[in-house]
Design an enzyme around this catalytic site. Structure first.
Site, PDB file in Angstrom:
ATOM      1  N   THR A  32      11.045  48.562  41.937  1.00 37.75           N
ATOM      2  CA  THR A  32      10.293  49.784  41.656  1.00 37.75           C
ATOM      3  C   THR A  32      11.007  50.967  42.318  1.00 37.75           C
ATOM      4  O   THR A  32      11.823  50.766  43.222  1.00 37.75           O
ATOM      5  CB  THR A  32       8.836  49.657  42.136  1.00 37.75           C
ATOM      6  OG1 THR A  32       8.827  49.363  43.524  1.00 37.75           O
ATOM      7  CG2 THR A  32       8.102  48.562  41.373  1.00 37.75           C
ATOM      8  N   THR A  54      10.658  53.839  44.522  1.00 43.82           N
ATOM      9  CA  THR A  54      10.792  54.122  45.961  1.00 43.82           C
ATOM     10  C   THR A  54      11.251  52.888  46.725  1.00 43.82           C
ATOM     11  O   THR A  54      12.064  52.983  47.648  1.00 43.82           O
ATOM     12  CB  THR A  54       9.453  54.654  46.535  1.00 43.82           C
ATOM     13  OG1 THR A  54       9.097  55.834  45.822  1.00 43.82           O
ATOM     14  CG2 THR A  54       9.572  54.965  48.012  1.00 43.82           C
ATOM     15  N   CYS A  55      10.751  51.734  46.331  1.00 45.76           N
ATOM     16  CA  CYS A  55      11.109  50.488  47.013  1.00 45.76           C
ATOM     17  C   CYS A  55      12.612  50.209  46.897  1.00 45.76           C
ATOM     18  O   CYS A  55      13.254  49.786  47.865  1.00 45.76           O
ATOM     19  CB  CYS A  55      10.313  49.325  46.430  1.00 45.76           C
ATOM     20  SG  CYS A  55       8.522  49.554  46.516  1.00 45.76           S
ATOM     21  N   SER A  56      13.172  50.460  45.723  1.00 52.89           N
ATOM     22  CA  SER A  56      14.590  50.170  45.472  1.00 52.89           C
ATOM     23  C   SER A  56      15.525  51.284  45.899  1.00 52.89           C
ATOM     24  O   SER A  56      16.670  51.032  46.270  1.00 52.89           O
ATOM     25  CB  SER A  56      14.815  49.890  43.980  1.00 52.89           C
ATOM     26  OG  SER A  56      14.190  48.689  43.604  1.00 52.89           O
ATOM     27  N   LEU A 116      13.761  49.435  50.869  1.00 48.26           N
ATOM     28  CA  LEU A 116      14.633  48.292  51.168  1.00 48.26           C
ATOM     29  C   LEU A 116      16.032  48.731  51.604  1.00 48.26           C
ATOM     30  O   LEU A 116      16.539  48.234  52.617  1.00 48.26           O
ATOM     31  CB  LEU A 116      14.701  47.337  49.976  1.00 48.26           C
ATOM     32  CG  LEU A 116      15.606  46.111  50.139  1.00 48.26           C
ATOM     33  CD1 LEU A 116      15.202  45.255  51.327  1.00 48.26           C
ATOM     34  CD2 LEU A 116      15.613  45.281  48.859  1.00 48.26           C
TER      35      LEU A 116
END
Length: 158
Positions: free
Chosen positions: A45, A47-49, A53
């Site tokens: 997703t 923001t996560c990617s 992370l």
């Protein structure tokens, strides 16, 4: 919701590893370790990617230098997705945890209901653990990414 000073509940999760996926209790996984556990709504997703992370991937050596034994990323995704996402993000030194049925996420009281978009997911948060006991807990408020990043947790370590 879990609080600073609480011990993590012992819930089975799946760790995506180079030698295959294995089910392990969180009690065993974090026992005797100084650890960082950060969680996010979903692999692959935006923001996560793009930020969450990758920040921990870049800061991994700094966490190790500050005495952290384990840096773990958790999401309510299956182990195959967490494994593929970890590989695509060069996260080979991080422990990628799949909480497929959200059992751990529910046990710590950090569920993010997303309805038809993705069902029950994890809120975005980060914590410092010592032998499974929460020492720092930073939970993001509605859609923000300000307190669960690697830099904030590194600063908490001094």
């Amino acid at each position: 919701m879990i609080q600073v000073g609480d011990k993590l509940p012992d819930v089975n999760v799946t760790v995506a590893a180079a030698d295959g996926h294995k089910t392990v209790g969180t009690g065993e996984l974090f026992a005797g370790k100084k650890a960082v556990l950060f969680a996010l709504p979903g692999a692959f997703t935006p923001t996560c990617s793009a930020a969450h992370l990758p920040g921990y991937v870049v800061a991994f050596d700094q966490f190790k230098a500050k005495g952290i034994d384990l840096v773990a990323c958790l999401s309510v995704n299956d182990a195959f997705v967490m494994d593929a996402w970890g590989k695509s993000q060069n996260a080979e030194y991080l422990t990628m945890i799949a909480d497929g049925g959200a059992a751990f996420t529910k046990a710590v009281g950090l569920v993010l209901p997303t309805g038809d978009f993705g069902g029950e997911r994890s809120q975005r948060y980060a914590m410092l653990l010592d032998d499974g006991v929460v020492k720092v807990l930073n939970v993001e408020e509605g859609g923000k990414f300000e307190v669960s990043n690697a830099e904030t947790l590194l600063a908490a370590l001094g």
